[in-house]
Scaffold this motif. Sequence first.
Motif, mmCIF file in Angstrom:
data_model
loop_
_atom_site.group_PDB
_atom_site.id
_atom_site.type_symbol
_atom_site.label_atom_id
_atom_site.label_comp_id
_atom_site.label_asym_id
_atom_site.label_seq_id
_atom_site.Cartn_x
_atom_site.Cartn_y
_atom_site.Cartn_z
ATOM 1 N N ARG A 1 2.476 1.885 -3.352
ATOM 2 C CA ARG A 1 1.492 2.476 -4.270
ATOM 3 C C ARG A 1 1.328 3.968 -3.971
ATOM 4 O O ARG A 1 1.283 4.794 -4.888
ATOM 5 C CB ARG A 1 0.161 1.748 -4.115
ATOM 6 C CG ARG A 1 -0.908 2.215 -5.060
ATOM 7 C CD ARG A 1 -2.147 1.373 -4.909
ATOM 8 N NE ARG A 1 -3.196 1.821 -5.797
ATOM 9 C CZ ARG A 1 -4.354 1.219 -5.921
ATOM 10 N NH1 ARG A 1 -4.629 0.135 -5.223
ATOM 11 N NH2 ARG A 1 -5.265 1.691 -6.745
ATOM 12 N N GLY B 1 0.446 -3.578 -4.030
ATOM 13 C CA GLY B 1 1.034 -2.532 -4.868
ATOM 14 C C GLY B 1 0.473 -2.501 -6.277
ATOM 15 O O GLY B 1 0.768 -1.589 -7.047
ATOM 16 N N LEU B 2 -0.334 -3.507 -6.609
ATOM 17 C CA LEU B 2 -0.947 -3.632 -7.932
ATOM 18 C C LEU B 2 0.094 -3.452 -9.041
ATOM 19 O O LEU B 2 1.178 -3.993 -8.966
ATOM 20 C CB LEU B 2 -2.121 -2.665 -8.075
ATOM 21 C CG LEU B 2 -3.292 -2.930 -7.123
ATOM 22 C CD1 LEU B 2 -4.331 -1.830 -7.264
ATOM 23 C CD2 LEU B 2 -3.927 -4.281 -7.391
ATOM 24 N N ASP B 3 -0.266 -2.671 -10.052
ATOM 25 C CA ASP B 3 0.657 -2.477 -11.169
ATOM 26 C C ASP B 3 1.476 -1.192 -11.022
ATOM 27 O O ASP B 3 1.981 -0.652 -11.994
ATOM 28 C CB ASP B 3 -0.113 -2.479 -12.500
ATOM 29 C CG ASP B 3 -1.219 -1.444 -12.537
ATOM 30 O OD1 ASP B 3 -1.582 -0.894 -11.481
ATOM 31 O OD2 ASP B 3 -1.746 -1.187 -13.633
ATOM 32 N N TYR B 4 1.636 -0.732 -9.788
ATOM 33 C CA TYR B 4 2.368 0.499 -9.522
ATOM 34 C C TYR B 4 3.852 0.260 -9.256
ATOM 35 O O TYR B 4 4.622 1.199 -9.167
ATOM 36 C CB TYR B 4 1.770 1.242 -8.318
ATOM 37 C CG TYR B 4 0.399 1.797 -8.598
ATOM 38 C CD1 TYR B 4 0.235 3.112 -9.016
ATOM 39 C CD2 TYR B 4 -0.734 1.005 -8.467
ATOM 40 C CE1 TYR B 4 -1.022 3.620 -9.286
ATOM 41 C CE2 TYR B 4 -1.994 1.505 -8.729
ATOM 42 C CZ TYR B 4 -2.135 2.810 -9.142
ATOM 43 O OH TYR B 4 -3.372 3.309 -9.412
ATOM 44 N N TRP B 5 4.277 -0.986 -9.109
ATOM 45 C CA TRP B 5 5.652 -1.282 -8.709
ATOM 46 C C TRP B 5 6.680 -0.676 -9.649
ATOM 47 O O TRP B 5 7.731 -0.213 -9.194
ATOM 48 C CB TRP B 5 5.855 -2.791 -8.570
ATOM 49 C CG TRP B 5 5.248 -3.308 -7.309
ATOM 50 C CD1 TRP B 5 4.102 -4.050 -7.198
ATOM 51 C CD2 TRP B 5 5.704 -3.092 -5.974
ATOM 52 N NE1 TRP B 5 3.828 -4.317 -5.874
ATOM 53 C CE2 TRP B 5 4.806 -3.739 -5.102
ATOM 54 C CE3 TRP B 5 6.777 -2.420 -5.432
ATOM 55 C CZ2 TRP B 5 4.951 -3.728 -3.715
ATOM 56 C CZ3 TRP B 5 6.932 -2.414 -4.048
ATOM 57 C CH2 TRP B 5 6.030 -3.054 -3.217
ATOM 58 N N ALA C 1 4.296 5.760 -5.366
ATOM 59 C CA ALA C 1 4.196 5.882 -6.822
ATOM 60 C C ALA C 1 3.265 7.035 -7.205
ATOM 61 O O ALA C 1 3.569 7.806 -8.109
ATOM 62 C CB ALA C 1 3.692 4.568 -7.425
ATOM 63 N N CYS C 2 2.161 7.154 -6.506
ATOM 64 C CA CYS C 2 1.159 8.176 -6.834
ATOM 65 C C CYS C 2 1.556 9.579 -6.408
ATOM 66 O O CYS C 2 1.031 10.559 -6.943
ATOM 67 C CB CYS C 2 -0.183 7.810 -6.204
ATOM 68 S SG CYS C 2 -0.942 6.364 -6.970
ATOM 69 N N ASN D 1 0.831 -1.209 0.000
ATOM 70 C CA ASN D 1 0.000 0.000 0.000
ATOM 71 C C ASN D 1 0.865 1.258 0.000
ATOM 72 O O ASN D 1 0.568 2.235 -0.693
ATOM 73 C CB ASN D 1 -0.922 0.025 1.222
ATOM 74 C CG ASN D 1 -2.048 -0.961 1.123
ATOM 75 O OD1 ASN D 1 -2.432 -1.372 0.039
ATOM 76 N ND2 ASN D 1 -2.593 -1.347 2.263
#
Length: 152
Positions: A25, A53-57, A28-29, A22
Motif C-alpha cells: 500500500r 493492501g486493501l484496494d491498492y493492489w 502504491a501511494c 502495508n
Amino acid sequence: MISMAKLNVVLYEPEIPQNTGNIARLCACTGASLYLVGKLGFSLSDKYTKRAGLDYWDSVDINKIESMDELYNKFPNATFYYLTTKSKKLYTDIKFKDGDFLVFGPETRGLPQIYVTKETAITLPMKEGQRSLNLSNSVAITVYEVIRQIGL
C-alpha cells in the motif's frame, strides 16, 4: 519487463503477510516499485496480505524475484542499500538518488550477514537494548526520507 521506478523497495524473504500488505500500500501511494525476493512466508493470495493492501493492489508495481543475484543482474548499475540494525551508518547520512533500491530482511532474522557487512548497509536509530522496529514502519521511515530528498 521490469520497470525502474524512482524508488525500489526490496523485501528479502518476508514472513508476515500484514507487513507485506502495508508495504504494498505504501508503494502504491508513493510510486515505489516493490520486489519480493526469495521464499515468501505466505501466499500473495493470503487474506491478511490482501486485507492489509486493501484496494491498492492494482496500483502496485510488484515483482516476484527468485534471488538477489537475479535482481543484481537486472539492474547492474543500481545502488542497493541494506537496512540492518548491525550498521552504524545512519539512513539520514545517505544522499539517495533516482533508481536506488532499499533492501529489507525478514521480520524474525533480518538480512543475512553477506548483506549487513556491505559498505551500503545502513540503519535507523533506536534506543540501545531494543531489537528492531516493525518492518513496515522501517520501510515507511526510509521511503519518506528518500522522498524528502528526491521528491515523489
